[in-house]
Design an enzyme around this catalytic site. Sequence first.
Site, PDB file in Angstrom:
ATOM      1  N   TYR A 152       0.835  -1.201   0.000  1.00  0.00           N
ATOM      2  CA  TYR A 152       0.000   0.000   0.000  1.00  0.00           C
ATOM      3  C   TYR A 152       0.872   1.255   0.000  1.00  0.00           C
ATOM      4  O   TYR A 152       0.659   2.175  -0.808  1.00  0.00           O
ATOM      5  CB  TYR A 152      -0.914  -0.021   1.217  1.00  0.00           C
ATOM      6  CG  TYR A 152      -1.874   1.135   1.308  1.00  0.00           C
ATOM      7  CD1 TYR A 152      -3.009   1.192   0.509  1.00  0.00           C
ATOM      8  CD2 TYR A 152      -1.646   2.172   2.208  1.00  0.00           C
ATOM      9  CE1 TYR A 152      -3.899   2.255   0.597  1.00  0.00           C
ATOM     10  CE2 TYR A 152      -2.529   3.240   2.310  1.00  0.00           C
ATOM     11  CZ  TYR A 152      -3.650   3.280   1.507  1.00  0.00           C
ATOM     12  OH  TYR A 152      -4.528   4.335   1.592  1.00  0.00           O
ATOM     13  N   ALA A 154       3.991   1.578  -0.929  1.00  0.00           N
ATOM     14  CA  ALA A 154       4.727   1.692  -2.185  1.00  0.00           C
ATOM     15  C   ALA A 154       3.839   2.239  -3.293  1.00  0.00           C
ATOM     16  O   ALA A 154       4.262   3.085  -4.093  1.00  0.00           O
ATOM     17  CB  ALA A 154       5.291   0.326  -2.583  1.00  0.00           C
ATOM     18  N   LYS A 156       1.261   4.189  -2.983  1.00  0.00           N
ATOM     19  CA  LYS A 156       0.940   5.590  -2.744  1.00  0.00           C
ATOM     20  C   LYS A 156       2.164   6.483  -2.934  1.00  0.00           C
ATOM     21  O   LYS A 156       2.041   7.626  -3.406  1.00  0.00           O
ATOM     22  CB  LYS A 156       0.362   5.766  -1.344  1.00  0.00           C
ATOM     23  CG  LYS A 156      -0.975   5.040  -1.138  1.00  0.00           C
ATOM     24  CD  LYS A 156      -2.045   5.492  -2.114  1.00  0.00           C
ATOM     25  CE  LYS A 156      -3.413   4.904  -1.774  1.00  0.00           C
ATOM     26  NZ  LYS A 156      -4.473   5.371  -2.682  1.00  0.00           N
TER      27      LYS A 156
END
Length: 244
Positions: A152, A154, A156
């Site tokens: 998650y 990474a 974002k």
Amino acid sequence: MKRVALVTGASRGIGAAVARRLAEDGADVAIHFFAAAEAAEAVANDCRAYGGQAVVLRADMRLRGACLSMKERLDELGWTPDIVVHCAGIAHYGLLEDTDDDVWDGLMNVNLKGAHELVKAFAPTMRGNRWGRFVFLSSVWGSVGAAGEAAYAASKGGLNAFAKSAAKELASSGITANAVSPGAVDTDMLSSLGEDDLNELRRDIPLGRLGTPDDVAQLVRFLASDGAGYVTGQAIGLNGGWHM
């Protein structure tokens, strides 16, 4: 001028709040959903109550071509979005070495690759009109990382960099691209936390409360407006002072 907005992941939470605020500001709104058809239609009815039009679009953004299929449907309706807000997202909790490839790929496809496909689908028309807005919902974890949420975080972090790169490519055509990076927002993503954990989280936030979907929507509505024409390439934190 009448605007047309596409909001992905708009059947609940932040996406639903964004759709309502853009409708309140006079836009016709296309509401993307994947599973919650009834909830998406309820949001569409809320948007119509402001006097504009609203349609719902189902697409599985884990799959290649989902954004193009949405564009084709909107073309059939005569809708040409000049505001695109990417709120659809998947979270995954687990140790990095326990995250299997299918989970990783599905999350990246929705959170990050979805943004790329949206730009490919809708930027050409915006270029012709010399006006457009892309807003991508990121996360504080994209800036600071998160143990147990590597995939998650990474995705974002990549979304923040993508927004900056898109902003540089699109600026000459009058199109802005920005990311909004919320902290702890009171949505389904926090549903796994108990009350003690939530209270501890609130104590860590200088403003002393969780964010609300409407806190995020208010910032997005500004970034989507004419008044934000000089704001581009930013990853804007929205976290009550939790991360500065």
